[in-house]
Structure formats: C-alpha cells, structure tokens
Design a protein around this motif. Structure first.
Motif, short mmCIF file in Angstrom:
data_model
loop_
_atom_site.label_atom_id
_atom_site.label_comp_id
_atom_site.label_asym_id
_atom_site.label_seq_id
_atom_site.Cartn_x
_atom_site.Cartn_y
_atom_site.Cartn_z
N ALA A 1 0.82 -1.22 0.00
CA ALA A 1 0.00 0.00 0.00
C ALA A 1 0.85 1.27 0.00
O ALA A 1 0.51 2.26 -0.65
N ASP A 2 1.98 1.25 0.71
CA ASP A 2 2.81 2.45 0.84
C ASP A 2 3.66 2.74 -0.40
O ASP A 2 4.33 3.78 -0.44
N PHE B 1 -2.74 -5.48 -3.14
CA PHE B 1 -2.13 -5.51 -1.82
C PHE B 1 -3.16 -5.88 -0.77
O PHE B 1 -4.37 -5.96 -1.07
N CYS B 2 -2.67 -6.11 0.46
CA CYS B 2 -3.55 -6.56 1.54
C CYS B 2 -4.21 -5.37 2.24
O CYS B 2 -4.03 -4.22 1.85
N ASN B 3 -4.97 -5.67 3.29
CA ASN B 3 -5.75 -4.67 4.00
C ASN B 3 -4.91 -3.46 4.41
O ASN B 3 -3.73 -3.59 4.77
N LEU B 4 -5.54 -2.29 4.38
CA LEU B 4 -4.87 -1.06 4.79
C LEU B 4 -4.73 -1.01 6.30
O LEU B 4 -5.59 -1.52 7.03
N THR B 5 -3.65 -0.38 6.76
CA THR B 5 -3.35 -0.38 8.20
C THR B 5 -3.12 1.01 8.77
O THR B 5 -2.99 1.15 9.99
N CYS C 1 -6.37 -9.73 3.72
CA CYS C 1 -5.22 -10.43 4.29
C CYS C 1 -4.33 -9.41 4.99
O CYS C 1 -4.50 -8.20 4.82
N THR C 2 -3.37 -9.91 5.74
CA THR C 2 -2.34 -9.07 6.33
C THR C 2 -1.13 -9.11 5.42
O THR C 2 -0.74 -10.19 4.95
N TYR D 1 -1.91 -17.03 -2.66
CA TYR D 1 -3.12 -17.85 -2.60
C TYR D 1 -4.36 -16.97 -2.49
O TYR D 1 -5.36 -17.19 -3.20
N THR D 2 -4.31 -15.98 -1.61
CA THR D 2 -5.46 -15.09 -1.44
C THR D 2 -5.78 -14.35 -2.74
O THR D 2 -6.95 -14.17 -3.10
#
Length: 284
Positions: A60-61, A89-93, A116-117, A126-127
């Motif tokens: 994300a970054d 990309f995976c979930n935003l944090t 996902c993380t 896989y995700t």
C-alpha cells in the motif's frame, strides 16, 4: 387454326416466364442477403482477441512505484489482447492510506485490496488467485501474478500467448534458471500466468488451501503438481530474465525479443531498459 393455337401458347407461356423470372430474382436476392460478408481486419482482430489480467503484487505504501508503473503500462497496448493491469495488496493499516488510496481508486480504478495481512510467504499469492472469481465482474482467459520490479512488454507478451492453449495453462520463467523444461519445477515470481480454469480451481480445491505457507511461487508449482493440473506449460526463455548481472544464470544482456525484465531495483536500471527499447525515443 394454327395461328390461334400459337397465340394461346404464347399467352400461357409468357406469364410462366414472368413468374419464373420473378422467382429467380427473389431467390438470387435471398442468397445474396444470406451470404456471409468478408470480415474486415478490425472484425478479425476482435474475434481473435483474448483477455489478460496482470496483477502486480505490491504494498500500500509504494505510491511512487504505482504511479511510475501506471506510466509504463498506460502507454502500451496490444491489438490482439484486452489487457488490464491492477495493483494488488492486503488490507490497509494506516489512516493516511485510506485517504490517499481512496483518491487513487477514484482516479484510476486499478487497485484490488485483498482480505489479508501484508506478507511475502504467508498466503498472499493464494489469497490473490482464490479471491478473483468472487470479486471480479468478469472472467479473463489468463491471470498473471507479477512483481513491481519487473518491466513487461505487453505486445510481445500477447504475441507469445496467442498460439497457446486457453485452458490448463501455466506460463512464465521456469526455475531452476538453467532449465528449459517447464515441467521440472515452478515458474519464477517475476511474472507467471495461469488460465482462468486454474484460477477457479485454486479457489475451489482443498490442495492449495492446505498448502498456503512457504515460498509462494514454489507453492503454486506444488499445488499444480499435487492436483495434476497445468498439463499445458510454457517457459518463455530467453525472452524473460533478470536484469544483467543481478542474479547469476537467471540474468543475461537485454535482447530485442524481450517479454519481461526482472529485478529493476534502481532508477538507473529502469532508465537503461527504457532507453534500450526506445520507449520514449519519439518524444525527445
């Protein structure tokens, strides 16, 4: 008497000739209307066109990298393939990610956020594949997983895919580097491609679900071997490779028939590659 008989014959024959002529004209016109027209070159291209989704796995970054890659792929196209490029990309944090990435989505609509993380070898690949059938509005003939440090030339890629099967297909750069046998191991993570039926299989089968963790590109090869899938395989060497001098036998000098160059970690590497392929020659 004979004269009157001839007149009667003419009266009978003339309408018959007219009717026959009319029937012939109608039949001929009908045949002309039903005859298939010769397709134009544009129609032929549309009929033979296939579809490809390129998913660039990133973080994300990595804002600057995404904006740069939008330029790289936004100026490319192929007349024989409908190619969509998305960033994965995976979930935003972080709070700022929600603002900045929302702006990207509103402007470009080219981001897929997975549930996902963020990780490297803990199931992100896989995700990615298993989620696509449930979140995409359409099917693709092929789905590609690519790194964000690879330069893919879309037209040569499409030309290399054109004669290949659309089902049970696994395409890329086979590992180990020195091998030319696409069945020996697995395809490098620089950019490998699966046909849509294999993408669906990954989401439905217990095999990938139970073997999610580990070196992810290697795990994909393992899934396919365990499931006896991907009977159609193609390793596109030497057209796919690592940037010169970066990875031993996986690297070689830039060549005109290139499909993908990997390990572009520095801006001078990118500059060298873009200059070699005359990407901006016509501008300045």
């Amino acid at each position: 008497m004979h004269t009157m008989h001839r007149k009667r014959m003419m009266l009978v024959t003339l309408p018959s000739l007219v009717i026959s002529l009319l029937l012939f004209i109608i039949f001929f016109n009908f045949q002309v209307i039903r005859s298939p027209s010769i397709p134009s070159s544009k129609t032929t291209i549309l009929q033979t066109q296939f579809s490809l989704l390129i998913g660039i796995l990133t973080r994300a970054d990595n804002y600057d990298r995404r904006h740069f890659l939008r330029l790289i792929y936004g100026i490319q196209s192929s007349p024989i393939a409908k190619i969509d490029v998305k960033f994965i990309f995976c979930n935003l944090t972080k709070p700022e990610q929600r603002i900045l990435i929302s702006l990207e989505i509103l402007r470009f609509n080219d981001i897929i956020i997975l549930n996902c993380t963020e990780n490297m070898n803990n199931g992100k690949t896989y995700t990615y594949f298993s989620s696509l059938p449930g979140i995409l509005p359409r099917k693709y003939d092929y789905v590609m997983k690519a790194d964000d440090d690879v330069f893919i030339r879309l037209k040569p890629l499409a030309l290399s895919l054109k004669p290949l099967p659309r089902v049970d297909m696994y395409y890329g750069f086979v590992i180990p580097c020195a091998s030319m046998n696409p069945f020996v191991e697995y395809m490098s993570g620089m950019g490998f491609l699966l046909s849509w039926d294999l993408v669906e299989w990954i989401g439905e089968s217990d095999i990938p679900r139970k073997e999610m963790f580990g070196p992810e590109d290697k795990m994909v090869g393992k899934w396919l071997k365990m499931g006896r899938k991907a009977r159609n395989r193609f390793s596109n060497k030497p057209a796919m490779y690592d940037y010169p001098g970066t990875n031993g036998k996986c690297s070689h000098e830039l060549i005109p028939e290139t499909v993908a160059v990997h390990r572009l970690k520095r801006w001078d590497h990118w500059s060298h590659v873009l200059e070699f392929f005359n990407v901006t020659k016509q501008v300045l």
